[in-house]
Design an enzyme around this catalytic site. Structure first.
Site, mmCIF file in Angstrom:
data_model
loop_
_atom_site.group_PDB
_atom_site.id
_atom_site.type_symbol
_atom_site.label_atom_id
_atom_site.label_comp_id
_atom_site.label_asym_id
_atom_site.label_seq_id
_atom_site.Cartn_x
_atom_site.Cartn_y
_atom_site.Cartn_z
ATOM 1 N N SER A 230 18.964 -67.737 22.504
ATOM 2 C CA SER A 230 18.019 -67.353 21.274
ATOM 3 C C SER A 230 17.987 -68.754 20.586
ATOM 4 O O SER A 230 17.390 -68.692 19.486
ATOM 5 C CB SER A 230 18.999 -66.353 20.574
ATOM 6 O OG SER A 230 20.249 -66.686 20.213
ATOM 7 N N THR B 263 19.256 -65.974 16.047
ATOM 8 C CA THR B 263 19.058 -67.418 15.218
ATOM 9 C C THR B 263 20.469 -67.882 14.951
ATOM 10 O O THR B 263 21.328 -67.131 14.380
ATOM 11 C CB THR B 263 18.098 -67.377 14.184
ATOM 12 O OG1 THR B 263 16.885 -66.789 14.335
ATOM 13 C CG2 THR B 263 18.291 -68.593 13.352
ATOM 14 N N THR C 115 16.359 -72.182 15.789
ATOM 15 C CA THR C 115 15.977 -70.904 16.867
ATOM 16 C C THR C 115 14.786 -71.091 17.857
ATOM 17 O O THR C 115 14.202 -71.901 17.577
ATOM 18 C CB THR C 115 15.736 -69.632 16.166
ATOM 19 O OG1 THR C 115 15.772 -68.398 16.823
ATOM 20 C CG2 THR C 115 14.350 -69.669 15.198
ATOM 21 N N ARG D 171 3.395 -67.815 17.444
ATOM 22 C CA ARG D 171 4.199 -67.084 16.208
ATOM 23 C C ARG D 171 5.462 -68.165 15.629
ATOM 24 O O ARG D 171 6.119 -68.745 16.648
ATOM 25 C CB ARG D 171 4.618 -66.060 16.863
ATOM 26 C CG ARG D 171 5.536 -65.033 15.636
ATOM 27 C CD ARG D 171 7.035 -65.555 15.822
ATOM 28 N NE ARG D 171 7.563 -64.595 15.060
ATOM 29 C CZ ARG D 171 9.164 -64.584 14.777
ATOM 30 N NH1 ARG D 171 9.825 -65.659 15.697
ATOM 31 N NH2 ARG D 171 9.914 -63.844 14.245
ATOM 32 N N THR E 112 19.320 -64.408 9.761
ATOM 33 C CA THR E 112 18.964 -64.016 11.214
ATOM 34 C C THR E 112 18.390 -62.815 11.446
ATOM 35 O O THR E 112 18.544 -61.673 10.504
ATOM 36 C CB THR E 112 20.380 -64.342 12.194
ATOM 37 O OG1 THR E 112 20.032 -64.137 13.525
ATOM 38 C CG2 THR E 112 21.352 -63.175 11.620
ATOM 39 N N GLY E 113 17.807 -62.769 12.588
ATOM 40 C CA GLY E 113 17.217 -61.402 12.915
ATOM 41 C C GLY E 113 15.643 -61.680 12.839
ATOM 42 O O GLY E 113 15.264 -62.567 13.170
#
Ligand code: GLY
Length: 338
Positions: free
Chosen positions: A93, A194, A212, A222, A245-246
Site C-alpha cells: 500500500s 497509507t 502511499t 486519481r 489513513t483509509g
C-alpha cells in the site's frame, strides 16, 4: 537547550488536563497526570514520541526513534521513518511493491510538513522509490508546495533520484487477478493502508509525513488525501499534528487532518479530536457503512499526548514512547459487517 518545564511554560501549556488512550478492549494504556505543572509535571520521557499508522509503522517508528534518540529533528525522523515501508516490497500500500491502478501503473502520493509550517508534496508520481524525499526536496528547494505527475518525476530525476520499476511480481499478479474477477465498483476498492507518521523531538518540535500508493485499482490519475496538506496530514507546531489513513475521498471531504488539529486547538485531547473527526464522517457520509469503507486518524499534541480512532474495527497504529515500540488496536466507531 530550553528545558521541558521552561518550554511548556513559554508555550502557555502549563495546565493540560488528563488523557486516557484505550485499546480495542477498552483498557487504559496510558494516563498522564498533568493538571498543574507547579504541583506535578509531565514526565520527561513523554517526549520524544513517534506514532504511525498500521503494522508497517513498527519498522518505520524504529528508524524514526534512532534519529530522535540521537537528538535528531522530528523532520528527519518522519522522513527516514516512512522511507522504510516505501522501500519494502511486502508493503503493498506504499511505495515499491504498492498495488497499481486499474491500468497497471503504480502511482505514488506523499507529503511532509515541519515545525515552521513549511510543507512539500508530490502526487501521481511514478517510478521513484522514495516520494517522501522528493516531497521534502519540493519543500526545501522550490518556492512551491506541490508537484505532480511528469513534472514531479522530472524534478526528482534532476535532483538525483533514480527511475525504477516499482511494480513487483506479487503486485502485478494481484492486479492481473483483479482484472479477471473484479469490476470497477468503488465499494470494492481495497489496499489503502497509507502510512502517516508523526513525531515530536526532544526539543518539543513536531513534524509529519504521509506516503502511499493510494487505493488499489483506482482510476488512472486519481489522487487521494495523502499528498494534500490538511487532508492526509497536518502539523501546527503550537498545537499538534494529525494524519489520516483509509479512503482518501472521505478524508478530503472533511479536511480531516486539519480538522483534528483545529479540534485540539479548541481544547480537545488528541483522542477526542480523532473521535470527533470520525463522527463527522459518519454523520455526513452514510456510505461509511459499506464493507470496504475505512478511515482512521492518528494525532499527537505538543505535550506528546496521542490519540487514534477509526470508522471500523481493524485499524492499528504503532506508538514509540518511553523506549517502547508497540502495535496497538485503535478504538473504532462500528464493527464491520462480516
Ligand atoms: N488514503 C490513501 C488514499 O486514499 O489514497
Amino acid at each position: 537547550m530550553i528545558d521541558r518545564r521552561e518550554f511548556l511554560k513559554k508555550s502557555g501549556l502549563a495546565a493540560i488536563g488528563t488523557v486516557a488512550a484505550f485499546s480495542k478492549s477498552g483498557s487504559a494504556l496510558l494516563q498522564e497526570e498533568t493538571a498543574d505543572l507547579g504541583k506535578s509535571k509531565l514526565k520527561e520521557e513523554s517526549i520524544p514520541v513517534v506514532i504511525s499508522t498500521w503494522k508497517h509503522g513498527i519498522a518505520a517508528n524504529e528508524a524514526s526513534w534512532k534519529i530522535l534518540s540521537n537528538n535528531g529533528t522530528a523532520l528527519d525522523a518522519v522522513e527516514q521513518g516512512v522511507r522504510v515501508p516505501e522501500a519494502d516490497p511486502d508493503v503493498q500500500s506504499v511505495g515499491y511493491g504498492g498495488l497499481p491502478d486499474r491500468d497497471g501503473y503504480v502511482t505514488l502520493d506523499a507529503c511532509i510538513m515541519d515545525e515552521k509550517g513549511n510543507c512539500g508534496s508530490v502526487a501521481y508520481l511514478q517510478n521513484i522509490m522514495h516520494p517522501i524525499s522528493v516531497a521534502r526536496m519540493v519543500m526545501e528547494k522550490t518556492p512551491h508546495i506541490m508537484l505532480v505527475g511528469d513534472g514531479a518525476l522530472q524534478f526528482a530525476l534532476a535532483n538525483g533520484f533514480k527511475k525504477e520499476n516499482l511494480l513487483t511480481k506479487k503486485s502485478k499478479e494481484a492486479w492481473l487477478k483483479w482484472k479477471k474477477e473484479s469490476n470497477y465498483s468503488s465499494h470494492k476498492l481495497k489496499g489503502h493502508d497509507t502510512i502517516g507518521l508523526l513525531a515530536i523531538d526532544k526539543a518539543g518540535n513536531l513534524s509529519g509525513a504521509c506516503t502511499t500508493s493510494g487505493l488499489a485499482w483506482k482510476y488512472h490519475g486519481r489522487v487521494g488525501d495523502s499528498p494534500l496538506i490538511g487532508a492526509g496530514m497536518y502539523v501546527d507546531n503550537e498545537i499538534g499534528a494529525a494524519a489520516a489513513t483509509g479512503k482518501g475521498e472521505a478524508v478530503i471531504k472533511i479536511s480531516g487532518s486539519f480538522l483534528v488539529v483545529e479540534l485540539m486547538r479548541n481544547g480537545k485531547s488528541p483522542q477526542e479530536a480523532c473521535e470527533i473527526a470520525v463522527n463527522r464522517i459518519v454523520k455526513k457520509q452514510p456510505e461509511y457503512i459499506d464493507k470496504y469503507f475505512q478511515v482512521g486518524f492518528i494525532a499527537l499534541d505538543k505535550q506528546g499526548r496521542y490519540g487514534a480512532y477509526s470508522v471500523k474495527n481493524g485499524f492499528q497504529f504503532a506508538l514509540y514512547r518511553n523506549n517502547m515500540n508497540q502495535l496497538l488496536d485503535s478504538k473504532f466507531f462500528i464493527e464491520n459487517q462480516k
